[in-house]
Every structure is written in structure tokens, then in C-alpha cells.
Write an enzyme that holds these catalytic residues in place. Structure first.
Site, PDB file in Angstrom:
ATOM      1  N   SER A  99       0.804  -1.237   0.000  1.00  0.00           N
ATOM      2  CA  SER A  99       0.000   0.000   0.000  1.00  0.00           C
ATOM      3  C   SER A  99       0.829   1.275   0.000  1.00  0.00           C
ATOM      4  O   SER A  99       0.445   2.275   0.593  1.00  0.00           O
ATOM      5  CB  SER A  99      -0.965   0.056   1.198  1.00  0.00           C
ATOM      6  OG  SER A  99      -1.675  -1.118   1.296  1.00  0.00           O
TER       7      SER A  99
ATOM      8  N   GLN B  96      17.098   0.863   3.905  1.00  0.00           N
ATOM      9  CA  GLN B  96      18.375   0.153   3.764  1.00  0.00           C
ATOM     10  C   GLN B  96      18.139  -1.360   3.696  1.00  0.00           C
ATOM     11  O   GLN B  96      18.745  -2.059   2.893  1.00  0.00           O
ATOM     12  CB  GLN B  96      19.273   0.447   4.961  1.00  0.00           C
ATOM     13  CG  GLN B  96      19.758   1.894   5.005  1.00  0.00           C
ATOM     14  CD  GLN B  96      20.613   2.144   6.253  1.00  0.00           C
ATOM     15  OE1 GLN B  96      21.393   1.310   6.661  1.00  0.00           O
ATOM     16  NE2 GLN B  96      20.449   3.305   6.847  1.00  0.00           N
TER      17      GLN B  96
ATOM     18  N   CYS C  40     -25.068  -2.091 -14.400  1.00  0.00           N
ATOM     19  CA  CYS C  40     -25.064  -3.557 -14.432  1.00  0.00           C
ATOM     20  C   CYS C  40     -26.114  -4.114 -13.463  1.00  0.00           C
ATOM     21  O   CYS C  40     -27.299  -3.995 -13.748  1.00  0.00           O
ATOM     22  CB  CYS C  40     -23.676  -4.103 -14.185  1.00  0.00           C
ATOM     23  SG  CYS C  40     -23.443  -5.683 -15.008  1.00  0.00           S
TER      24      CYS C  40
ATOM     25  N   GLN D 158     -30.242  -3.895 -13.666  1.00  0.00           N
ATOM     26  CA  GLN D 158     -31.138  -5.051 -13.548  1.00  0.00           C
ATOM     27  C   GLN D 158     -32.153  -4.814 -12.423  1.00  0.00           C
ATOM     28  O   GLN D 158     -33.336  -5.131 -12.555  1.00  0.00           O
ATOM     29  CB  GLN D 158     -30.322  -6.325 -13.298  1.00  0.00           C
ATOM     30  CG  GLN D 158     -29.401  -6.678 -14.478  1.00  0.00           C
ATOM     31  CD  GLN D 158     -28.483  -7.867 -14.197  1.00  0.00           C
ATOM     32  OE1 GLN D 158     -28.488  -8.420 -13.100  1.00  0.00           O
ATOM     33  NE2 GLN D 158     -27.692  -8.255 -15.191  1.00  0.00           N
TER      34      GLN D 158
ATOM     35  N   GLU E  79     -31.232 -14.812 -10.691  1.00  0.00           N
ATOM     36  CA  GLU E  79     -30.053 -14.813  -9.811  1.00  0.00           C
ATOM     37  C   GLU E  79     -30.499 -14.720  -8.342  1.00  0.00           C
ATOM     38  O   GLU E  79     -29.873 -15.289  -7.460  1.00  0.00           O
ATOM     39  CB  GLU E  79     -29.146 -13.612 -10.161  1.00  0.00           C
ATOM     40  CG  GLU E  79     -27.877 -13.551  -9.312  1.00  0.00           C
ATOM     41  CD  GLU E  79     -26.953 -12.396  -9.676  1.00  0.00           C
ATOM     42  OE1 GLU E  79     -27.350 -11.513 -10.468  1.00  0.00           O
ATOM     43  OE2 GLU E  79     -25.820 -12.376  -9.162  1.00  0.00           O
TER      44      GLU E  79
ATOM     45  N   HIS F  85     -20.440  -1.484 -18.149  1.00  0.00           N
ATOM     46  CA  HIS F  85     -19.701  -0.751 -17.109  1.00  0.00           C
ATOM     47  C   HIS F  85     -19.043   0.504 -17.680  1.00  0.00           C
ATOM     48  O   HIS F  85     -17.851   0.467 -18.040  1.00  0.00           O
ATOM     49  CB  HIS F  85     -18.618  -1.651 -16.510  1.00  0.00           C
ATOM     50  CG  HIS F  85     -19.168  -2.743 -15.659  1.00  0.00           C
ATOM     51  ND1 HIS F  85     -19.405  -2.596 -14.318  1.00  0.00           N
ATOM     52  CD2 HIS F  85     -19.555  -4.005 -15.971  1.00  0.00           C
ATOM     53  CE1 HIS F  85     -19.907  -3.714 -13.832  1.00  0.00           C
ATOM     54  NE2 HIS F  85     -20.009  -4.585 -14.816  1.00  0.00           N
TER      55      HIS F  85
ATOM     56  N   GLU G  79     -17.981   3.075 -16.183  1.00  0.00           N
ATOM     57  CA  GLU G  79     -16.913   3.590 -15.314  1.00  0.00           C
ATOM     58  C   GLU G  79     -15.534   3.102 -15.750  1.00  0.00           C
ATOM     59  O   GLU G  79     -14.529   3.762 -15.489  1.00  0.00           O
ATOM     60  CB  GLU G  79     -17.189   3.214 -13.845  1.00  0.00           C
ATOM     61  CG  GLU G  79     -17.010   1.745 -13.455  1.00  0.00           C
ATOM     62  CD  GLU G  79     -18.192   0.839 -13.770  1.00  0.00           C
ATOM     63  OE1 GLU G  79     -19.050   1.246 -14.580  1.00  0.00           O
ATOM     64  OE2 GLU G  79     -18.256  -0.282 -13.215  1.00  0.00           O
TER      65      GLU G  79
HETATM   66  N1  GLN Z   1     -24.880 -10.284 -11.082  1.00  0.00           N
HETATM   67  C1  GLN Z   1     -25.295  -9.700 -12.313  1.00  0.00           C
HETATM   68  C2  GLN Z   1     -24.994 -10.599 -13.501  1.00  0.00           C
HETATM   69  O1  GLN Z   1     -24.215 -11.503 -13.408  1.00  0.00           O
HETATM   70  C3  GLN Z   1     -24.677  -8.333 -12.516  1.00  0.00           C
HETATM   71  C4  GLN Z   1     -23.183  -8.347 -12.606  1.00  0.00           C
HETATM   72  C5  GLN Z   1     -22.561  -6.985 -12.416  1.00  0.00           C
HETATM   73  O2  GLN Z   1     -23.148  -6.081 -11.829  1.00  0.00           O
HETATM   74  N2  GLN Z   1     -21.332  -6.824 -12.863  1.00  0.00           N
HETATM   75  O3  GLN Z   1     -25.563 -10.416 -14.551  1.00  0.00           O
END
Ligand code: GLN
Length: 549
Positions: free
Chosen positions: A15, A194, A382, A386, A406, A508, A510
Site C-alpha cells: 500500500s 536500507q 449492471c 437489472q 439470480e 460498465h 466507469e
Molecule cells: N450479477 C449480475 C450478472 O451476473 C450483474 C453483474 C454486475 O453487476 N457486474 O448479470
């Protein structure tokens, strides 16, 4: 000019910010006209960090080519404005996997397979492959862990051999170390440095430059002492002080002459550094006009590294909007329909984060419902997207039992479900929908307005999708589906028209936000949040400078 290799090791403790030093040096070299990439060598046995818990390892950073990699690659991309790939992250697990696969195929027939030379040769081939690609003047290699760790030894040995193979003048060894300040004694202590340099010497990788992490300035006499005991020149003792923002580190390293020393020692042909746009960005980060709060709702919020790229994308998007985004870390487990108004009090935007598994799902739905009904700008990424779809199906389409398989495999309305090809897969590593996919945007949508393009490409990491058999119900009830993957007809973006800014994305964004190219959706979301804050008198002028990252 042959490719130069810079090995960056760390001593004393983890770190110390090796990733930021590598990124800052890379940035300085790029700004002087050189072609640079950074590679991370990780000494753990996992083939990649894809199967690790975010509490354990922080965010998994996905590259264009769909590799699941260490979060330091995110820093490299954000600082250098480059695209990395699988080749930029090598783990011990991958090295052994490849060597053992070759052994089974008979590639070493007749030989005893050993750490030296077989494992070290495999490491060397990964490092040299980047150099031989002819794409880079400089390859910076960040070696994970701390010098002296058992797992790190084959990597150090491989670097030693590369120095021997490609010639000393084509390589440079930079060692990052800690110079602690003992308050009671009012003294900086050089002994740990050192010792870690001594360990490096024993393994045969003498450092050329020392970067000393310190809380207080290091004066000439301390530099002299460090130089004398470690056998480096005094100009090669570089101080790295704590910074107000990680984005200031390139300036601090320039001030200390790190790039100049590197260029001299490697005989590189480089121009003057042009950091004007970087300076503008840092000014906007440190001295913005306004301050707003945005809630980040997720289940790993105690560990901010789990959402590293989101945090950075907010800094980039904030700078464009001349405002500082303060993240209100909101544990989804703790949010309920009853307390949501209190939990989200004073925020001007709500981001529901990516994630896996059902824990915290109810809290996410409560936060989304609140943002939707109260017309607070909402961004779902993501799993967050959903959840926005599930919330809409339940509360607007009146499919009370709607869910993702899920969370509830038995749901009557699986509005989020596995694609048939995913149902057959049982292995967990590297089996998701990963990497760049096309997405076509609908005209007139908020997404199209933000991107100012019709066809975009974004990175993915998920198994589940909006269910194509059931999606008609969302549309019937007013949700607009504004981005599709044209090849497979998959829903990529959902929006609500009767809302100031409600956008959910299956990918994603980001992961593709850099200092030079702040992500359009983050810029647009922060803009909407700033407008909301102004309208509801929630934004504040920035009074003092507090650390931002
Ligand atoms: N768990 C969800 C999927 O597998 C979303 C995955 C995520 O947010 N990266 O589709």
C-alpha cells in the site's frame, strides 16, 4: 530505438502507492511524446482476480478484450489514456497454468520442469512480448507484493535475467520504499529502506532510483544518507509525499525530477512534458465551484476500492461540471422502504452499483423506487440496471413476483434471466459476458444526447440479461429501451421519459472514463444531479480543500 523496460518493485510494506507511481511516471513519459504501456505482475495463485471477493481484492477491472484484471490497470488507463489488455496483467496462477498445460502437451519432454528456468522463462516471455510488439518505447513493469515475499522471488529473478538478456542500458530498476517519521523522536528513519534495498541486492536487482514515500519533506542530509547506504546517486533519491489528490502525483514526480532521471539513464529521445490539460483538470478537481452529494448504493461500500473506477469516474465527470461529487456510501443491506427517505436525505443523485448475489437487493429496490418517484437523478450500472428493471416490473407493471433468477430461481416473472448459452456453463472463472460489445442508441434518448453518437462500444461483465420474452411488459408500461446490442438483440440501456434523468446500463461505463476522456454518461449524470441540487437548494459552494481521492 529498442524498447526500454522499467521494473518497479516495492519494499517495507504494501500500500505504498506503486500503481500511482507507475501511472504517474507513465503519464510524464507519454506527455513527453513516448509510447508507453504498464504491465502488472501479480504473485498470487488465482489465474485472474475474477473469482475473488471485492472485499479481498477490490474491484475487478475488465479490459476491452474481456480480461478480468487487477484494479491498478484502471489507474494505468485513466492516467495514460491507453487501452490495456490481458497481456498487461500476469499472475502466478496464469504462469503455472500455462507451464503445466505445456508440460502435459509434452513441450518439455525429457526435462524436469522447475521454477528456474521454466517458470522464470514463462514470466520473461510475457514481459518481453509487450516490448517486442513494436508498439512501445517503454514498458513499465509493476511487480505486486513486497520485495522479500516468497511468492515474488521468481518475478525478481526473471527481471534480473531480462536485465542480463537485453542489456543494462535498456532497463531500469526503480524501488519504492517507506521512510517513516517517528514523531516522538522527531526523526525520519532510513533503516527500513536500507533493509529492503539490501534484500533486492541479495536477489541481484540493484535499484537505480529510489522513490521514498514519506509524510514529511526529506532534506538533503537524509537523501545523502539514503544514497550512501543504498549505492544510488543523491539525485536518484526521489521523495513521494502524501498528496491531496492522486492526480497531483505526476506534478510531484516531475518536481522531483523522476522523469528526467529516467530519460537520462535510459538514453531516451524525448521532448518537453506538456501537462497543460492535466493542470486544468487538477485545478477543476481541487477548486470546483460547487459541492454536491450522490449516494452510491451497494453491498461492498465499507471497502471503497470495490468501486474504484466509479469513484474516479465521478472525479472526472465532476471536473467537467465544475463541481465536487461527495459520495454518500450507502449500504444496501440497511435501506428499507421505511428509512429510505432518511438514508437518501440531501443527495442529488442515486447510483446503484454493480454486484453479485441477492444480499442487499431489497435495499437497492427501495432506493430505486425512491429516486424514481421523487424524481432524483438515477444511474444504475449492471446489477443496478437489472434492479431498476425488476423494480419497474414489480411496482409499475404490477408483476409483484418479478425478479432476477439470480435472486429467485423460481420467480413467476423472470424479467432478468440467464441467456440459454449461459445456462450450460458451470465453471466460474472467465465465463461471463466479458469485454467490449456494440450498442446501438435510440435517437432522442438521454444516452444518445450524452454520447452524441449512434453506435457505441462498452465493456461488460455479467451473466444475466433483460429477458427478451418479457421485455414487452416494460415497454407497455412506459419504460424506454434505448440501447441494444445489434448482434444479439440484447437490451443494453433502459430509461424513463417522465423523469429528469433515469438511466440504467447493462455495461460498465466507469471502466472507460479517463482524465482526457471523462465518460459521457457520468458527465451527463453529474450535470443532472447538479441541476437537481440547484433546484432544491442542495448544492454548496466549496469552502475549503479537503482530500478528494
Ligand atoms: N450479477 C449480475 C450478472 O451476473 C450483474 C453483474 C454486475 O453487476 N457486474 O448479470
Amino acid at each position: 530505438m529498442s524498447t526500454k523496460y522499467i521494473f518497479v518493485t516495492g519494499g517495507v510494506t504494501s500500500s505504498l502507492g506503486k500503481g500511482i507511481i507507475c501511472s504517474s511516471l507513465g503519464k510524464l513519459l507519454v506527455s513527453r511524446g513516448l509510447r508507453v504501456t504498464v504491465q502488472k505482475l501479480d504473485p498470487y495463485i488465482n489465474v485472474d482476480p475474477g473469482t475473488m471477493n471485492p472485499y479481498e481484492h477490490g474491484e475487478v477491472y475488465v479490459t476491452d478484450d474481456g480480461a478480468e484484471t487487477d484494479l491498478d490497470l484502471g489507474h494505468y488507463e485513466r492516467f495514460l489514456d491507453i487501452s490495456t489488455s490481458q497481456e498487461n496483467n500476469v499472475t502466478t496462477g496464469r504462469i503455472y497454468f500455462d507451464v503445466i498445460t505445456k508440460e502435459r502437451q509434452g513441450a518439455y519432454l525429457g526435462k524436469t520442469v522447475q521454477v528456474i528456468p521454466h517458470i522464470t522463462d514463462e514470466i520473461k516471455s510475457h514481459v518481453l512480448a509487450l516490448g517486442r510488439s513494436d508498439k512501445y518505447d517503454v514498458v513499465i513493469i509493476e511487480i505486486g507484493g513486497t520485495v522479500g515475499d516468497i511468492e515474488g522471488q521468481p518475478y525478481i529473478e526473471a527481471m534480473r535475467q531480462i536485465r542480463y538478456d537485453v542489456g543494462r542500458k535498456n532497463t531500469l530498476s526503480i524501488h519504492l520504499t517507506l521512510v517513516p517519521y517517528l514523531k516522538a523522536a522527531r526523526e525520519l528513519k532510513t533503516k527500513p529502506t536500507q533493509h529492503s534495498v539490501k534484500t533486492l541486492y541479495e536477489i541481484g536487482l540493484q535499484p537505480d532510483i529510489l522513490v521514498c514515500r514519506t509524510e514529511v519533506p526529506i532534506d538533503k542530509s537524509i537523501r545523502q544518507k539514503i544514497a550512501l547506504f543504498t549505492n544510488v546517486e543523491i539525485e536518484d533519491v526521489i521523495a513521494s509525499m502524501d498528496a491531496e489528490s492522486i492526480y497531483m502525483v505526476p506534478f510531484m514526480m516531475k518536481e522531483e525530477g523522476l522523469d528526467t532521471r529516467v530519460i537520462e539513464k535510459l538514453g531516451l529521445n524525448a521532448g518537453e512534458a506538456d501537462l497543460d490539460t492535466w493542470q486544468d483538470f487538477v485545478n477543476a478537481v481541487l477548486r470546483p465551484e460547487k459541492h454536491i452529494k450522490i449516494a452510491l448504493v451497494g453491498k461492498y461500500v465499507e471497502h471503497h476500492d470495490a468501486y474504484k473506477s466509479i469513484v474516479e469516474a465521478f472525479i472526472h465527470g465532476g471536473a467537467v461540471n465544475n463541481c465536487r461529487v461527495e459520495i454518500v456510501w450507502t449500504q444496501s443491506d440497511d435501506v428499507t422502504d421505511e428509512n429510505v427517505a432518511r438514508k437518501l436525505k440531501g443527495v442529488s443523485g442515486v447510483l446503484v452499483a454493480p454486484g453479485f448475489g441477492s444480499r442487499g437487493a431489497a435495499g437497492k429496490l427501495a432506493a430505486i423506487r425512491y429516486a424514481r418517484e421523487q424524481k432524483i437523478p438515477f444511474f444504475g450500472i449492471c446489477l443496478g440496471m437489472q434492479c431498476a428493471v425488476i423494480e419497474y416490473a414489480k411496482n409499475v407493471c404490477n408483476w409483484e413476483d418479478a425478479n432476477s433468477t439470480e435472486f429467485d430461481p423460481e420467480t413467476q416473472y423472470p424479467i432478468i434471466d440467464l441467456m440459454p448459452d449461459q445456462k450450460k456453463i458451470h465453471d466460474k472463472g472467465g465465463t461471463m459476458r466479458l469485454g467490449l460489445y456494440n450498442c446501438k442508441l435510440s435517437e432522442g434518448s438521454k444516452a444518445a444526447a450524452a454520447y452524441k453518437e449512434e453506435m457505441i462500444r462498452e465493456r461488460h461483465r455479467h451473466r444475466y440479461e433483460v429477458n427478451n420474452q418479457l421485455r414487452y411488459k416494460l415497454v407497455e408500461n412506459g419504460m424506454t429501451l434505448t440501447g441494444f446490442n445489434p448482434e444479439r438483440d440484447l437490451v443494453e440501456i433502459v430509461e424513463l421519459d417522465d423523469h429528469p434523468w433515469f438511466v440504467g446500463v447493462q455495461f460498465h461505463p466507469e471502466l472507460r472514463s479517463t482524465v482526457n476522456r471523462p465518460h459521457p454518461l457520468f458527465v451527463s449524470f453529474v450535470k443532472a444531479a447538479k441541476e437537481h441540487a440547484e433546484k432544491h437548494k442542495l448544492s454548496k459552494p466549496v469552502k475549503e480543500n479537503v482530500p478528494v481521492a
